[in-house]
Motif scaffolding. Structure first.
Motif, PDB file in Angstrom:
ATOM      1  N   ASP A  72      62.970  -9.979  -3.892  1.00 27.46           N
ATOM      2  CA  ASP A  72      61.560 -10.354  -3.967  1.00 27.46           C
ATOM      3  C   ASP A  72      60.946  -9.871  -5.278  1.00 27.46           C
ATOM      4  N   ARG A  73      61.297  -8.647  -5.708  1.00 21.67           N
ATOM      5  CA  ARG A  73      60.779  -8.114  -6.972  1.00 21.67           C
ATOM      6  C   ARG A  73      61.249  -8.953  -8.146  1.00 21.67           C
ATOM      7  N   ASN A  74      62.530  -9.335  -8.128  1.00 21.69           N
ATOM      8  CA  ASN A  74      63.054 -10.171  -9.205  1.00 21.69           C
ATOM      9  C   ASN A  74      62.334 -11.512  -9.254  1.00 21.69           C
ATOM     10  N   HIS A  75      62.081 -12.084  -8.085  1.00 19.77           N
ATOM     11  CA  HIS A  75      61.367 -13.360  -8.020  1.00 19.77           C
ATOM     12  C   HIS A  75      59.953 -13.206  -8.575  1.00 19.77           C
ATOM     13  N   PHE A  76      59.300 -12.107  -8.215  1.00 15.36           N
ATOM     14  CA  PHE A  76      57.953 -11.860  -8.709  1.00 15.36           C
ATOM     15  C   PHE A  76      57.943 -11.736 -10.233  1.00 15.36           C
ATOM     16  N   LEU A  77      58.899 -10.999 -10.790  1.00 18.58           N
ATOM     17  CA  LEU A  77      58.964 -10.859 -12.250  1.00 18.58           C
ATOM     18  C   LEU A  77      59.200 -12.207 -12.923  1.00 18.58           C
ATOM     19  N   HIS A  78      60.003 -13.039 -12.289  1.00 20.04           N
ATOM     20  CA  HIS A  78      60.234 -14.382 -12.838  1.00 20.04           C
ATOM     21  C   HIS A  78      58.939 -15.196 -12.850  1.00 20.04           C
ATOM     22  N   MET A  79      58.183 -15.137 -11.755  1.00 22.24           N
ATOM     23  CA  MET A  79      56.913 -15.866 -11.690  1.00 22.24           C
ATOM     24  C   MET A  79      55.918 -15.296 -12.709  1.00 22.24           C
ATOM     25  N   LEU A  80      55.907 -13.970 -12.850  1.00 20.28           N
ATOM     26  CA  LEU A  80      55.011 -13.326 -13.813  1.00 20.28           C
ATOM     27  C   LEU A  80      55.394 -13.715 -15.239  1.00 20.28           C
ATOM     28  N   GLU A  81      56.685 -13.820 -15.485  1.00 19.83           N
ATOM     29  CA  GLU A  81      57.157 -14.200 -16.817  1.00 19.83           C
ATOM     30  C   GLU A  81      56.701 -15.611 -17.183  1.00 19.83           C
ATOM     31  N   GLU A  82      56.627 -16.495 -16.197  1.00 21.90           N
ATOM     32  CA  GLU A  82      56.142 -17.849 -16.460  1.00 21.90           C
ATOM     33  C   GLU A  82      54.678 -17.834 -16.890  1.00 21.90           C
ATOM     34  N   ARG A  83      53.905 -16.872 -16.368  1.00 18.11           N
ATOM     35  CA  ARG A  83      52.479 -16.774 -16.705  1.00 18.11           C
ATOM     36  C   ARG A  83      52.246 -16.040 -18.016  1.00 18.11           C
ATOM     37  N   ASP A  84      53.021 -14.955 -18.235  1.00 12.74           N
ATOM     38  CA  ASP A  84      52.793 -14.121 -19.418  1.00 12.74           C
ATOM     39  C   ASP A  84      54.122 -13.539 -19.898  1.00 12.74           C
ATOM     40  N   PRO A  85      54.898 -14.316 -20.650  1.00 15.90           N
ATOM     41  CA  PRO A  85      56.214 -13.842 -21.082  1.00 15.90           C
ATOM     42  C   PRO A  85      56.145 -12.579 -21.937  1.00 15.90           C
ATOM     43  N   GLU A  86      55.093 -12.422 -22.727  1.00 17.79           N
ATOM     44  CA  GLU A  86      54.977 -11.236 -23.575  1.00 17.79           C
ATOM     45  C   GLU A  86      54.810  -9.971 -22.731  1.00 17.79           C
ATOM     46  N   PHE A  87      54.042 -10.050 -21.661  1.00 20.43           N
ATOM     47  CA  PHE A  87      53.855  -8.903 -20.769  1.00 20.43           C
ATOM     48  C   PHE A  87      55.182  -8.490 -20.146  1.00 20.43           C
ATOM     49  N   VAL A  88      55.936  -9.452 -19.648  1.00 21.17           N
ATOM     50  CA  VAL A  88      57.210  -9.152 -19.002  1.00 21.17           C
ATOM     51  C   VAL A  88      58.211  -8.620 -20.024  1.00 21.17           C
ATOM     52  N   SER A  89      58.182  -9.163 -21.236  1.00 20.02           N
ATOM     53  CA  SER A  89      59.039  -8.656 -22.305  1.00 20.02           C
ATOM     54  C   SER A  89      58.705  -7.190 -22.601  1.00 20.02           C
ATOM     55  N   HIS A  90      57.416  -6.883 -22.651  1.00 20.46           N
ATOM     56  CA  HIS A  90      56.971  -5.509 -22.863  1.00 20.46           C
ATOM     57  C   HIS A  90      57.441  -4.616 -21.710  1.00 20.46           C
ATOM     58  N   PHE A  91      57.388  -5.122 -20.488  1.00 19.05           N
ATOM     59  CA  PHE A  91      57.868  -4.382 -19.324  1.00 19.05           C
ATOM     60  C   PHE A  91      59.356  -4.050 -19.464  1.00 19.05           C
ATOM     61  N   TYR A  92      60.171  -5.060 -19.821  1.00 14.42           N
ATOM     62  CA  TYR A  92      61.611  -4.831 -19.958  1.00 14.42           C
ATOM     63  C   TYR A  92      61.913  -3.850 -21.092  1.00 14.42           C
ATOM     64  N   ARG A  93      61.167  -3.932 -22.189  1.00 13.07           N
ATOM     65  CA  ARG A  93      61.351  -2.971 -23.287  1.00 13.07           C
ATOM     66  C   ARG A  93      60.997  -1.565 -22.822  1.00 13.07           C
ATOM     67  N   SER A  94      59.944  -1.457 -22.017  1.00 13.45           N
ATOM     68  CA  SER A  94      59.534  -0.150 -21.501  1.00 13.45           C
ATOM     69  C   SER A  94      60.588   0.427 -20.559  1.00 13.45           C
ATOM     70  N   VAL A  95      61.170  -0.424 -19.705  1.00 14.29           N
ATOM     71  CA  VAL A  95      62.230   0.030 -18.809  1.00 14.29           C
ATOM     72  C   VAL A  95      63.420   0.497 -19.640  1.00 14.29           C
ATOM     73  N   ALA A  96      63.792  -0.305 -20.650  1.00 12.62           N
ATOM     74  CA  ALA A  96      64.920   0.067 -21.498  1.00 12.62           C
ATOM     75  C   ALA A  96      64.650   1.379 -22.230  1.00 12.62           C
ATOM     76  N   GLY A  97      63.386   1.631 -22.551  1.00 11.28           N
ATOM     77  CA  GLY A  97      63.023   2.856 -23.240  1.00 11.28           C
ATOM     78  C   GLY A  97      63.193   4.107 -22.401  1.00 11.28           C
TER      79      GLY A  97
END
Length: 107
Positions: free
Chosen positions: A77-102
């Protein structure tokens, strides 16, 4: 040899409605509100590394067993939510993934 590709389980109607509700709110949030949301997501994605005071209370328990089916479904469900969020704001989700990687390598 890899096994057959497993199709993800269908998301429940209630969960889908909840996710759509959050996405609707997200559209109207300011940059500061989105940053707070990002920090909340990080606390849930990597609770042992990035956590708020409230999150830290829930991460005190030690898990020594494999995740159960409920936890696996939540992850889907979380993965699905991130996918839907990425469709709305790809830059936000990209920032999220960079933060997780950090958080890699942090205790």
């Amino acid at each position: 040899i890899a096994g057959p590709v497993r199709e993800p389980e269908p998301i429940s109607y209630v969960t889908l409605q909840e996710q759509r509700c959050v996405l609707s709110w997200f559209q109207g949030w300011t940059a500061a509100q989105r940053e707070r949301f990002l920090q909340d997501l990080l606390g849930k994605a990597v609770p042992g590394k990035v956590c708020t005071l409230l999150d830290s209370l829930s991460t005190l328990q030690v898990k020594d067993k494999l995740p159960n089916i409920f936890e696996c479904q939540l992850q889907e469900d979380r993965n699905h939510f991130l996918h839907m969020l990425e469709e709305r704001d790809p830059e936000f989700v990209s920032h999220f993934y960079r933060s997780v990687a950090g958080t890699a390598g942090r205790d």
